[in-house]
Scaffold this motif. Structure first.
Motif, PDB file in Angstrom:
ATOM      1  N   SER A 109      31.384  31.755  68.366  1.00  0.00           N
ATOM      2  CA  SER A 109      31.529  32.347  67.029  1.00  0.00           C
ATOM      3  C   SER A 109      30.210  32.294  66.275  1.00  0.00           C
ATOM      4  O   SER A 109      29.371  31.420  66.523  1.00  0.00           O
ATOM      5  CB  SER A 109      32.584  31.594  66.202  1.00  0.00           C
ATOM      6  N   TYR A 156      39.005  32.038  60.233  1.00  0.00           N
ATOM      7  CA  TYR A 156      38.558  33.045  61.193  1.00  0.00           C
ATOM      8  C   TYR A 156      38.869  34.426  60.640  1.00  0.00           C
ATOM      9  O   TYR A 156      39.959  34.670  60.094  1.00  0.00           O
ATOM     10  CB  TYR A 156      39.298  32.888  62.519  1.00  0.00           C
ATOM     11  N   ALA A 158      37.679  38.802  61.704  1.00  0.00           N
ATOM     12  CA  ALA A 158      36.950  39.655  62.629  1.00  0.00           C
ATOM     13  C   ALA A 158      35.611  40.075  62.021  1.00  0.00           C
ATOM     14  O   ALA A 158      35.492  40.268  60.807  1.00  0.00           O
ATOM     15  CB  ALA A 158      37.781  40.883  62.985  1.00  0.00           C
ATOM     16  N   GLU A 159      34.629  40.237  62.887  1.00  0.00           N
ATOM     17  CA  GLU A 159      33.284  40.628  62.443  1.00  0.00           C
ATOM     18  C   GLU A 159      33.328  41.878  61.583  1.00  0.00           C
ATOM     19  O   GLU A 159      32.640  41.967  60.564  1.00  0.00           O
ATOM     20  CB  GLU A 159      32.395  40.848  63.667  1.00  0.00           C
ATOM     21  N   TRP A 162      34.228  41.390  57.820  1.00  0.00           N
ATOM     22  CA  TRP A 162      33.372  40.611  56.927  1.00  0.00           C
ATOM     23  C   TRP A 162      32.647  41.451  55.872  1.00  0.00           C
ATOM     24  O   TRP A 162      32.643  41.065  54.693  1.00  0.00           O
ATOM     25  CB  TRP A 162      32.387  39.798  57.756  1.00  0.00           C
ATOM     26  N   ARG A 182      34.273  31.899  60.136  1.00  0.00           N
ATOM     27  CA  ARG A 182      33.962  31.949  61.563  1.00  0.00           C
ATOM     28  C   ARG A 182      34.256  33.352  62.078  1.00  0.00           C
ATOM     29  O   ARG A 182      35.380  33.847  61.939  1.00  0.00           O
ATOM     30  CB  ARG A 182      34.790  30.911  62.334  1.00  0.00           C
ATOM     31  N   LEU A 183      33.254  33.981  62.677  1.00  0.00           N
ATOM     32  CA  LEU A 183      33.375  35.343  63.190  1.00  0.00           C
ATOM     33  C   LEU A 183      33.261  35.289  64.713  1.00  0.00           C
ATOM     34  O   LEU A 183      32.167  35.088  65.251  1.00  0.00           O
ATOM     35  CB  LEU A 183      32.267  36.236  62.612  1.00  0.00           C
ATOM     36  N   TRP A 188      38.051  39.671  69.862  1.00  0.00           N
ATOM     37  CA  TRP A 188      38.946  39.097  68.864  1.00  0.00           C
ATOM     38  C   TRP A 188      40.067  38.411  69.638  1.00  0.00           C
ATOM     39  O   TRP A 188      40.978  39.057  70.142  1.00  0.00           O
ATOM     40  CB  TRP A 188      39.482  40.167  67.930  1.00  0.00           C
TER      41      TRP A 188
END
Length: 237
Positions: A109, A156, A158-159, A162, A182-183, A188
């Motif tokens: 991550s 957590y 997902a990217e 963000w 946290r990405l 995923w």
């Protein structure tokens, strides 16, 4: 308190280039300030206390596969051959302890230390696809962490979530974080297999990055127990 690369290298007994490698690998947390790094002194102290020389991390998809397999999942994002390799890795693994687990899993991550208003954190808790983790979530799950000071919340997401969430909730990386985001890299993992939400294996892996020795020990103990359970189940199959 934050320190620069030169001071971090002095405290760790390594050269500046090695400190930058640790930052890029996620072994040390830090933030960019122009062309320099600002590194939390407590994160450097964590490495000093452990006296650890980090090993090579697993690729992100394989690190997540380890955790999914330990939870009884299929690691569906891997090819059949890659999944077989990860299973062999687990079958041959001698219990690595906290440092070994952390070294192997640390690349899974991107970890952001975020400045956020308390109301924004509460709004983030209610967003679909955002999953709580860290010591607070582990304590609720039953990990032996009741004596720890109240940690900052961790989630957590997902990217791709963000950018929009950081804009709408005024979240930004900063030196005095109120939140850890946290990405997961490359995959995923929470939509596949058994990892629907954050399972015990993921909580345990995240505890390895805590500053408190008791949290680290609890995470390592959980992963060791899950590894033993996985091997017993495999031997019966």
């Amino acid at each position: 308190m934050e320190i620069d690369v030169k001071e971090a290298s002095r405290r760790l007994g390594v050269n500046d280039s090695r400190v930058r490698q640790l930052l890029r690998a996620g072994e040390l947390r830090g933030r960019r300030v122009g062309n320099s790094w600002a590194i939390p002194a407590e994160d450097v102290a964590r490495l000093q206390r452990r006296g650890r020389r980090p090993g090579r991390p697993l690729a992100a998809k394989r690190a997540w596969a380890v955790l999914d397999l330990l939870e009884g999942g299929p690691a569906a994002w891997l090819s059949d051959s890659a999944r077989s390799q990860v299973r062999r890795y687990l079958a041959d693994l001698v219990d690595p302890g906290a440092d070994g687990w952390l070294a192997a899993l640390r690349g899974r991550s991107r970890v952001l230390e975020v400045v956020a208003h308390p109301a924004a954190i509460e709004r983030l808790r209610r967003v679909d696809g955002v999953w709580p983790t860290g010591p607070s979530a582990a304590a609720v799950r039953g990990f032996d962490l009741v004596a720890l000071a109240e940690p900052i919340p961790q989630f957590y997401l997902a990217e791709e979530q963000w950018p929009a969430l950081s804009h709408s909730l005024a979240l930004r990386e900063g030196a005095e974080p109120r939140l850890v985001v946290r990405l997961p890299r490359e995959v995923w993992p929470f939509a596949e297999g058994r990892l629907r939400g954050v399972g015990d294996a993921v909580l345990a892996a995240d505890l390895l990055e805590a500053a408190e020795p008791r949290a680290v020990a609890a995470g390592a103990a959980c992963l060791s127990e899950l590894l033993d359970d996985w091997r017993r189940a495999r031997s019966r199959a």
